[in-house]
Design a protein around this motif. Structure first.
Motif, mmCIF file in Angstrom:
data_model
loop_
_atom_site.group_PDB
_atom_site.id
_atom_site.type_symbol
_atom_site.label_atom_id
_atom_site.label_comp_id
_atom_site.label_asym_id
_atom_site.label_seq_id
_atom_site.Cartn_x
_atom_site.Cartn_y
_atom_site.Cartn_z
ATOM 1 N N UNK A 20 0.818 -1.215 0.000
ATOM 2 C CA UNK A 20 0.000 0.000 0.000
ATOM 3 C C UNK A 20 0.849 1.262 0.000
ATOM 4 N N UNK A 21 1.994 1.211 0.682
ATOM 5 C CA UNK A 21 2.935 2.326 0.717
ATOM 6 C C UNK A 21 4.315 1.744 0.442
ATOM 7 N N UNK A 22 5.034 2.338 -0.500
ATOM 8 C CA UNK A 22 6.258 1.715 -1.023
ATOM 9 C C UNK A 22 7.442 2.688 -0.974
ATOM 10 N N UNK A 23 8.248 2.584 0.080
ATOM 11 C CA UNK A 23 9.506 3.327 0.184
ATOM 12 C C UNK A 23 9.302 4.835 0.060
ATOM 13 N N UNK A 24 8.381 5.368 0.829
ATOM 14 C CA UNK A 24 8.085 6.801 0.799
ATOM 15 C C UNK A 24 9.090 7.551 1.671
ATOM 16 N N UNK A 25 9.578 8.657 1.148
ATOM 17 C CA UNK A 25 10.556 9.476 1.873
ATOM 18 C C UNK A 25 10.275 10.952 1.634
ATOM 19 N N UNK A 26 10.120 11.712 2.717
ATOM 20 C CA UNK A 26 10.036 13.170 2.637
ATOM 21 C C UNK A 26 10.124 13.747 4.052
ATOM 22 N N UNK A 27 10.345 15.033 4.142
ATOM 23 C CA UNK A 27 10.340 15.724 5.429
ATOM 24 C C UNK A 27 9.523 16.999 5.290
ATOM 25 N N UNK A 28 9.050 17.495 6.422
ATOM 26 C CA UNK A 28 8.272 18.736 6.442
ATOM 27 C C UNK A 28 8.858 19.633 7.525
ATOM 28 N N UNK A 29 9.234 20.833 7.140
ATOM 29 C CA UNK A 29 9.872 21.765 8.062
ATOM 30 C C UNK A 29 8.853 22.645 8.757
ATOM 31 N N UNK A 30 9.270 23.218 9.868
ATOM 32 C CA UNK A 30 8.437 24.214 10.533
ATOM 33 C C UNK A 30 8.134 25.347 9.546
ATOM 34 N N UNK A 31 6.876 25.736 9.480
ATOM 35 C CA UNK A 31 6.463 26.788 8.562
ATOM 36 C C UNK A 31 5.934 26.284 7.236
ATOM 37 N N UNK A 32 6.052 24.966 6.987
ATOM 38 C CA UNK A 32 5.544 24.394 5.741
ATOM 39 C C UNK A 32 4.146 23.828 5.922
ATOM 40 N N UNK A 33 3.311 24.025 4.904
ATOM 41 C CA UNK A 33 2.014 23.342 4.820
ATOM 42 C C UNK A 33 2.085 22.466 3.583
#
Length: 248
Positions: A20-33
């Motif tokens: 269902x989910x395959x090797x997902x990678x990301x980050x979210x910084x303070x101040x990001x929507x």
């Protein structure tokens, strides 16, 4: 560079033979929507449930404010406000009583508890239905109750699954304005099917299809990929070949 409050590395979830989910990678910084987009079955809700600690990953790591959501789940959840799909609540409880219960679970007592409930209701315009049983509310008001419990403890991270689902146009505008107002101090992920919402409030958008991230950029940059300059057209062109049954 702004501090990353959400970190996802190699996150995967398998249900038997289905990935269902395959090797997902990301980050979210303070101040990001971050707008999290994808067709039904793409893996959006599954990813968000793993990030919120409601589902254990098959592989990979997710962190909230540096806390591993599996190994340090209590600390991770303290830093998180989560609005799940459907905004589940106890239907027979009154709105104020439900939020008071949530504040108690969060560890608030006395005046601080009362103030947290009042502030959450004010942010989501629930004062008029404070003494009403949740089961008697419209879908839009129930969604606002779910949003209120996510905001109750003023967390640095918000993960919101369809936050404006069921709201009328005025209510949608109020919620979008609230998200914009909170954005500078938080990292926010919004899963939505409403592309105009992404363009209105999101500083970045990820498109996921068949469990994998296929695009990650600002809404304007993504829209510029299509001759018409429309995010909707880009979304359709990227996801059309991937429409398969799966787990969302």
């Amino acid at each position: 560079m702004a501090e990353a409050l959400i970190e996802i590395e190699g996150l995967s979830k398998r249900f038997g033979d289905l990935t269902a989910v395959d090797d997902v990678k990301f980050s979210v910084a303070r101040g990001e929507v971050l707008g999290f987009l994808g067709p039904n079955g793409a893996g959006k809700s599954t990813t968000m449930r793993m990030l919120a600690g409601f589902m254990t990953p098959s592989a990979g790591i997710a962190r909230i404010c540096g806390h591993d959501v599996v190994r340090d789940s209590i600390a991770a959840r303290r830093a998180l406000g989560f609005l799940p799909e459907g905004a589940p609540c106890w239907p027979d409880m009154q709105v104020a009583a439900f939020l008071d219960f949530c504040a108690g679970v969060r560890g608030y007592r006395g005046t601080a508890r009362t103030e947290r409930v009042a502030q959450a209701m004010a942010l989501t315009s629930l004062q008029a239905v404070a003494r009403q049983p949740i089961e008697t509310l419209s879908k839009g008001f129930r969604r606002r109750v779910g949003l209120a419990q996510a905001l109750l403890h003023d967390p640095p991270v918000l993960v919101l699954d369809e936050p404006t689902d069921g709201l009328d146009p005025n209510q949608k505008h109020e919620v979008r304005t609230l998200i914009t107002r909170m954005a500078p101090d938080k990292a926010i992920i919004i899963s939505t099917h409403i592309l105009e919402e992404v363009e209105a409030v999101c500083s970045r958008a990820i498109i996921i299809a068949r469990g994998r991230v296929i695009a990650d950029d600002t809404p304007a940059a993504l829209a510029a990929r299509h001759p018409q300059g429309k995010l909707e057209a880009v979304f359709r062109s990227l996801t059309a070949p991937h429409r398969e049954a799966g787990t969302d």
